[in-house]
Enzyme design. Structure first.
Site, mmCIF file in Angstrom:
data_model
loop_
_atom_site.group_PDB
_atom_site.id
_atom_site.type_symbol
_atom_site.label_atom_id
_atom_site.label_comp_id
_atom_site.label_asym_id
_atom_site.label_seq_id
_atom_site.Cartn_x
_atom_site.Cartn_y
_atom_site.Cartn_z
ATOM 1 N N LEU A 146 54.143 3.914 16.730
ATOM 2 C CA LEU A 146 54.174 2.444 16.673
ATOM 3 C C LEU A 146 53.176 1.848 17.675
ATOM 4 O O LEU A 146 52.478 0.877 17.373
ATOM 5 C CB LEU A 146 55.596 1.933 16.969
ATOM 6 N N SER B 218 76.930 -12.131 6.845
ATOM 7 C CA SER B 218 76.990 -12.786 8.165
ATOM 8 C C SER B 218 75.777 -13.692 8.397
ATOM 9 O O SER B 218 75.793 -14.554 9.267
ATOM 10 C CB SER B 218 77.012 -11.727 9.269
ATOM 11 N N GLU C 199 66.828 5.764 13.278
ATOM 12 C CA GLU C 199 67.029 4.492 12.586
ATOM 13 C C GLU C 199 66.115 3.452 13.229
ATOM 14 O O GLU C 199 66.167 3.242 14.442
ATOM 15 C CB GLU C 199 68.488 4.029 12.692
ATOM 16 N N ARG D 33 67.309 3.153 21.882
ATOM 17 C CA ARG D 33 68.561 3.585 22.504
ATOM 18 C C ARG D 33 69.060 4.862 21.825
ATOM 19 O O ARG D 33 68.787 5.134 20.656
ATOM 20 C CB ARG D 33 69.621 2.485 22.464
ATOM 21 N N LYS E 48 82.640 7.732 16.909
ATOM 22 C CA LYS E 48 82.259 7.410 15.524
ATOM 23 C C LYS E 48 82.704 8.513 14.562
ATOM 24 O O LYS E 48 83.158 8.232 13.453
ATOM 25 C CB LYS E 48 80.740 7.176 15.451
ATOM 26 N N ARG F 38 64.360 -0.483 17.890
ATOM 27 C CA ARG F 38 64.307 -1.856 17.394
ATOM 28 C C ARG F 38 62.888 -2.379 17.629
ATOM 29 O O ARG F 38 62.421 -2.403 18.769
ATOM 30 C CB ARG F 38 65.334 -2.710 18.117
ATOM 31 N N LYS G 257 57.929 6.058 18.626
ATOM 32 C CA LYS G 257 57.396 5.019 19.516
ATOM 33 C C LYS G 257 55.892 5.211 19.756
ATOM 34 O O LYS G 257 55.125 4.239 19.779
ATOM 35 C CB LYS G 257 58.134 5.037 20.858
ATOM 36 N N ILE H 48 49.605 2.222 16.205
ATOM 37 C CA ILE H 48 49.218 1.265 15.159
ATOM 38 C C ILE H 48 49.087 -0.150 15.738
ATOM 39 O O ILE H 48 48.235 -0.916 15.324
ATOM 40 C CB ILE H 48 50.124 1.299 13.890
ATOM 41 N N GLU I 105 74.376 -13.573 18.138
ATOM 42 C CA GLU I 105 75.539 -13.406 17.257
ATOM 43 C C GLU I 105 76.336 -12.168 17.671
ATOM 44 O O GLU I 105 77.557 -12.175 17.719
ATOM 45 C CB GLU I 105 75.066 -13.289 15.801
HETATM 46 P P1 0O2 Z 1 74.390 -0.760 17.324
HETATM 47 O O1 0O2 Z 1 74.923 -0.658 18.695
HETATM 48 O O2 0O2 Z 1 73.555 -2.018 17.098
HETATM 49 O O3 0O2 Z 1 73.721 0.456 16.817
HETATM 50 P P2 0O2 Z 1 75.961 2.262 6.052
HETATM 51 O O4 0O2 Z 1 77.180 1.820 5.344
HETATM 52 O O5 0O2 Z 1 76.180 3.383 7.061
HETATM 53 O O6 0O2 Z 1 74.772 2.492 5.182
HETATM 54 P P3 0O2 Z 1 75.966 0.597 8.271
HETATM 55 O O7 0O2 Z 1 76.292 1.756 9.152
HETATM 56 O O8 0O2 Z 1 76.963 -0.519 8.174
HETATM 57 O O9 0O2 Z 1 75.564 1.024 6.851
HETATM 58 O O10 0O2 Z 1 74.594 0.131 8.757
HETATM 59 P P4 0O2 Z 1 73.833 -1.234 8.548
HETATM 60 O O11 0O2 Z 1 74.773 -2.351 8.282
HETATM 61 O O12 0O2 Z 1 72.719 -1.028 7.600
HETATM 62 O O13 0O2 Z 1 73.266 -1.387 9.999
HETATM 63 C C1 0O2 Z 1 74.079 -1.286 11.120
HETATM 64 C C2 0O2 Z 1 73.365 -1.902 12.320
HETATM 65 O O14 0O2 Z 1 72.675 -3.105 11.904
HETATM 66 C C3 0O2 Z 1 74.358 -2.360 13.369
HETATM 67 O O15 0O2 Z 1 74.540 -1.329 14.274
HETATM 68 C C4 0O2 Z 1 73.653 -3.547 14.014
HETATM 69 O O16 0O2 Z 1 72.702 -3.108 14.952
HETATM 70 C C5 0O2 Z 1 72.918 -4.155 12.836
HETATM 71 N N1 0O2 Z 1 73.739 -5.169 12.120
HETATM 72 C C6 0O2 Z 1 74.246 -5.056 10.877
HETATM 73 N N2 0O2 Z 1 74.920 -6.174 10.531
HETATM 74 C C7 0O2 Z 1 74.827 -7.013 11.588
HETATM 75 C C8 0O2 Z 1 75.321 -8.356 11.821
HETATM 76 O O17 0O2 Z 1 75.984 -8.989 10.997
HETATM 77 N N3 0O2 Z 1 75.018 -8.895 13.050
HETATM 78 C C9 0O2 Z 1 74.282 -8.232 13.989
HETATM 79 N N4 0O2 Z 1 74.034 -8.853 15.151
HETATM 80 N N5 0O2 Z 1 73.819 -6.968 13.794
HETATM 81 C C10 0O2 Z 1 74.082 -6.374 12.606
HETATM 82 P P5 0O2 Z 1 75.952 -1.090 14.957
HETATM 83 O O18 0O2 Z 1 76.482 0.192 14.444
HETATM 84 O O19 0O2 Z 1 76.791 -2.298 14.788
HETATM 85 O O20 0O2 Z 1 75.710 -0.913 16.448
#
Ligand code: 0O2
Length: 230
Positions: free
Chosen positions: A53, A146, A171, A75, A85, A109, A50, A56, A186
């Site tokens: 970021l 999605s 991340e 978070r 998990k 984020r 942070k 920059i 969504e």
């Molecule tokens: P939170 O509470 O947001 O952290 P991997 O197979 O491990 O490489 P993974 O774990 O599926 O991949 O990660 P991905 O899909 O690259 O990123 C996961 C995170 O991206 C999610 O975190 C969401 O924050 C976001 N995300 C991914 N797909 C979607 C989607 O279709 N809709 C929305 N709104 N967010 C999405 P978490 O773990 O869901 O929870």
């Protein structure tokens, strides 16, 4: 459930977590301390990213009179969610397993104004010679089914503690304000009313994401025209 009850229940269900000869009190204290250390490390890694970021962003503001970053949120996954998990993935419930296998304990984020800003911020993060990029996913060029769009980077960040230098992965999800608008709503809709999400509704949500993406490109074009950039 109180935090203490949570740790006691976790240990009762997972007798192998810590040496079985210790009393429950000692085991809870040890688990709590391990989690406190883990959270301190990942929280510090978030602060490192942070700070960079913010630096920059203010540099851009000073040089170009504008801020590429609109907002930064962060978070830390809770112990409950880390343990949940690990169990879901069929992994041992331990601090070591969490550190090795969960790359999203620390999350940031970054909301940017324009699409080009996302790539500029991602590039600057990748070019830091003390950050190691572990994973990168461009869900802007290749949106998820999605309709989700965002740029994800996981970087291993050095954290200087009082007696040692250590590393923790962070991340970072980078997206425009428009992408964030869609992802937030969504997520809310799917989380609160998951059972009502029919294939038709999913299709509608995907259409919304596509329209928003077109608007994002249009806004980027307007920015380029106004600033006379090719
Ligand atoms: P939170 O509470 O947001 O952290 P991997 O197979 O491990 O490489 P993974 O774990 O599926 O991949 O990660 P991905 O899909 O690259 O990123 C996961 C995170 O991206 C999610 O975190 C969401 O924050 C976001 N995300 C991914 N797909 C979607 C989607 O279709 N809709 C929305 N709104 N967010 C999405 P978490 O773990 O869901 O929870």
């Amino acid at each position: 459930m109180s935090e203490m009850d949570f740790y006691v229940e976790t240990l009762e269900n997972l007798p192998a977590v810590i040496n079985g000869s210790e009393s429950m009190k000692e085991r809870v204290a040890s688990l709590v301390y391990d989690f406190m250390q883990l959270q301190h490390l990942y929280d510090s890694a978030i602060e490192v990213v942070k700070t960079y970021l913010n630096i920059i962003d203010s540099e851009f503001s000073m040089k170009f009179q504008r801020n590429p970053i609109h907002n930064i949120d962060s978070r830390l996954k809770s112990p409950q969610s880390i343990i949940g998990k690990l169990q879901k993935k069929g992994l041992p419930v331990s601090i070591e397993a969490a550190q090795k296998n969960l790359l999203d304990i620390a999350g940031i984020r970054v909301t940017c104004c324009y699409i080009n800003d996302i790539y500029a911020v991602a590039d600057m993060l990748c070019r830091r010679d003390d950050f190691t990029v572990i994973k990168q996913k461009d869900y802007i060029k290749k949106p998820k089914s999605s309709g989700y769009r965002s740029y994800h980077i996981i970087v291993n960040v050095p954290v200087y503690l009082s007696t040692a230098k250590t590393y923790a992965p962070v991340e970072i999800q980078i997206r425009t304000i428009a992408m964030d608008f869609w992802a937030s709503l969504e997520h809310q809709l799917k989380y609160k009313t998951a059972s009502a999400i029919t294939p038709e509704i999913s299709e509608e949500l995907r259409n919304c994401a596509d329209k928003i993406a077109e608007t994002d490109i249009q806004m980027q074009d307007i920015f380029m025209k106004i600033h006379d950039i090719d």
